[in-house]
Design an enzyme around this catalytic site. Structure first.
Site, short mmCIF file in Angstrom:
data_model
loop_
_atom_site.label_atom_id
_atom_site.label_comp_id
_atom_site.label_asym_id
_atom_site.label_seq_id
_atom_site.Cartn_x
_atom_site.Cartn_y
_atom_site.Cartn_z
N ASP A 1 33.15 -1.00 -59.89
CA ASP A 1 32.04 -1.04 -60.83
C ASP A 1 31.90 -2.44 -61.41
O ASP A 1 32.68 -2.84 -62.28
CB ASP A 1 32.25 -0.01 -61.94
CG ASP A 1 31.01 0.15 -62.81
OD1 ASP A 1 30.14 -0.74 -62.76
OD2 ASP A 1 30.93 1.15 -63.54
N ASP B 1 24.34 -4.77 -59.44
CA ASP B 1 25.26 -3.71 -59.85
C ASP B 1 25.76 -2.97 -58.61
O ASP B 1 24.97 -2.62 -57.73
CB ASP B 1 24.53 -2.75 -60.80
CG ASP B 1 25.42 -1.61 -61.26
OD1 ASP B 1 26.61 -1.85 -61.53
OD2 ASP B 1 24.93 -0.46 -61.35
#
Ligand SMILES: *[C@@H]1O[C@H](CO)[C@@H](O)[C@H](O)[C@H]1NC(C)=O
Ligand SMILES: *[C@@H]1O[C@H](CO)[C@@H](O)[C@H](O)[C@H]1NC(C)=O
Ligand SMILES: *[C@@H]1O[C@H](CO)[C@@H](O)[C@H](O)[C@H]1NC(C)=O
Ligand SMILES: *[C@@H]1O[C@H](CO)[C@@H](O)[C@H](O)[C@H]1NC(C)=O
Ligand SMILES: *[C@@H]1O[C@H](CO)[C@@H](O)[C@H](O)[C@H]1NC(C)=O
Length: 441
Positions: free
Chosen positions: A121, A321
């Site tokens: 992440d 992301d």
């Protein structure tokens, strides 16, 4: 059924799930050579060898789940972007069968090292893992058994590390922290142990041991924060990896392929197009870049500059992301791209499916899409633009507008649009690079 029978069948279900999870991990077809050279294999959380593979869903159901998860992640990212320390509780989405953090790597933790799967992440700094006696951890969690590690130590209250985590508190003599993640909230004990990444060993790695979880968007595996804030893996391994890494994410059309996460400056691509990384002091975790325009085919579409502008005060701008599946653009940017895309698909009317509003039956001749950044244009091949149904012949533009029920200012370049590219995060040189590469390790 009397309550005890319900409880028993739930336990049985949990046991069965755990048993099948173990079986899959030990399947000889899933054996992979050990990781080396500071490089980890990256696989998909729903791949055939993943213990986290969700129950079989139809393509339509899966899309609905993914897009609703993405929507809750977007709300979460937006809440992070606009707030400094307070975390705004994001709106819970509906079913949460599929999780947002979709790519996993295997690391070793403790002494002797326990193999742990962790989701990547890039928009989080903290790392955490399910630990024994966690209340509310997802049932298919692979647990880090801290009692079996000779080098495990809780971080004491008052340790400087305790000030780098969100909402710290003192539980007895050790430090805990609270966080929201997606639509979940959790409490974790700040802990220290030895981390093994491929051949590299970090003896005093700081992470969270999950104690209490509410909600269902905490991934069943651990989470490895690759953000660039003070508590992240990058900061903790600065001496060795110099805040530099790259990844190649395999396409989820080929779930059994694996890509790679390469940590440190060695072996990174030299000839690669790059754009400057922007720093938002109010949100130091995110990898902001300056997106200046979008082309559909050869035409640059008209987007109001305010929809793309970087603004640290509001959190507005564009980030890369790894945990969002489909690119989300703020409404005026998305509408401009979508309308031009639709105009180019002649003789067919668009329909909606799940979170997508530009879907067609049958084969289409679609234009490419180019994201234009300062100093770098990235033209996406159709594999990164269109999502195809597995059974039928439906095909959708794999992007969406930011959820409407949030004051959203963030454009998110998501993992479907990054697949089969090497994406380089080079913090010391303040640049982000993108190059096409088939991720078929
Ligand atoms: C952290 O969360 C737990 C429950 O998960 C709660 O009891 C506690 O009050 C929270 N602490 C802080 C500092 O928010
Ligand atoms: C991997 O997936 C492809 C299709 O995507 C299939 O043809 C191939 O047999 C699979 N390989 C293994 C080892 O499962
Ligand atoms: C982004 O690019 C635009 C157009 O080139 C420029 O006007 C703007 O100053 C850039 N923003 C930042 C933060 O670099
Ligand atoms: C598309 O929609 C318009 C207006 O609803 C309709 O007149 C037209 O026949 C439709 N075209 C196709 C190919 O379905
Ligand atoms: C990106 O494409 C535009 C044309 O659409 C061009 O003007 C610009 O120079 C290109 N930028 C780079 C860095 O190649």
């Amino acid at each position: 059924m009397p309550p005890s029978v319900v409880l028993l069948s739930l336990q049985l279900l949990t046991l069965l799930c755990l048993a099948s999870a173990r079986a899959r991990v030990t399947d000889p077809n899933c054996a992979a050579p050990p990781d080396k050279d500071s490089t980890l294999r990256v696989t998909h959380a729903y791949g055939p060898c993943s213990p986290f593979r969700p129950p079989k869903l139809s393509w339509e159901d899966a899309l609905l789940d993914i897009t609703s998860n993405d929507a809750s992640r977007l709300l979460y990212l937006s809440s992070l972007a606009v707030s400094t320390r307070k975390t705004v509780a994001p709106v819970a989405s509906g079913r949460q069968v599929l999780q947002s953090a979709n790519y996993v790597v295997r690391v070793g933790l403790g002494n002797p090292p326990q193999p742990m799967l962790m989701a990547l992440d890039t928009s989080n700094d903290a790392a955490w893992l399910p630990c024994p006696a966690c209340a509310g951890c997802p049932p298919s969690s692979t647990i880090f058994d801290s009692t079996k590690s000779s080098s495990f130590t809780p971080v004491p209250c008052g340790d400087a590390r305790c000030n780098q985590v969100p909402n710290p508190s003192c539980q007895g003599t050790s430090c805990s922290f609270n966080m929201t993640y997606g639509s979940s909230a959790f409490q974790a004990a700040l802990s220290r142990d030895t981390l093994h990444i491929a051949d590299d060993i970090f003896p005093a790695y700081i992470f969270g041991c999950l104690q209490k979880v509410t909600g269902s968007s905490v991934p069943p595996q651990g989470l490895l924060g690759l953000g660039r804030g003070p508590a992240s893996l990058l900061s903790q391994t600065q001496d060795r990896y110099r805040s530099t890494f790259s990844y190649c994410l395999p396409s989820f059309r080929s779930l059994n392929f694996s890509g790679s996460l390469r940590l440190g400056p060695a072996g990174q691509p030299i000839r690669i197009k790059t754009t400057p990384l922007l720093t938002n002091p109010r949100r130091p975790t995110f990898y902001y870049v300056n997106m200046t325009g979008i082309r559909v085919g050869r035409r640059e579409v008209a987007i109001p500059p305010s929809a793309l502008a970087f603004d640290p005060a509001t959190g507005a701008g564009t980030i890369f992301d790894s945990g969002t599946m489909f690119t989300r653009l703020v409404e005026p940017a998305y509408v401009a791209v979508r309308d031009e895309f639709r105009r180019r698909i002649r003789g067919k009317n668009a329909t909606s499916l799940g979170g997508f509003d530009t879907c067609y039956e049958g084969p289409i001749v679609a234009p490419t899409i180019t994201f234009m950044f300062t100093g770098m244009n990235v033209t996406l091949p159709l594999d990164n633009v269109l999502i195809h149904s597995t059974a039928g012949s439906t095909v959708c533009l794999a992007m969406a507008a930011a959820p409407a029920n949030v004051n959203s200012v963030l454009n998110v370049i998501a993992n479907m649009q990054q697949q089969n590219h090497r994406v380089l995060f080079d913090v010391p040189n303040a640049r982000l690079g993108v190059a096409r590469e088939p991720c078929t390790v």
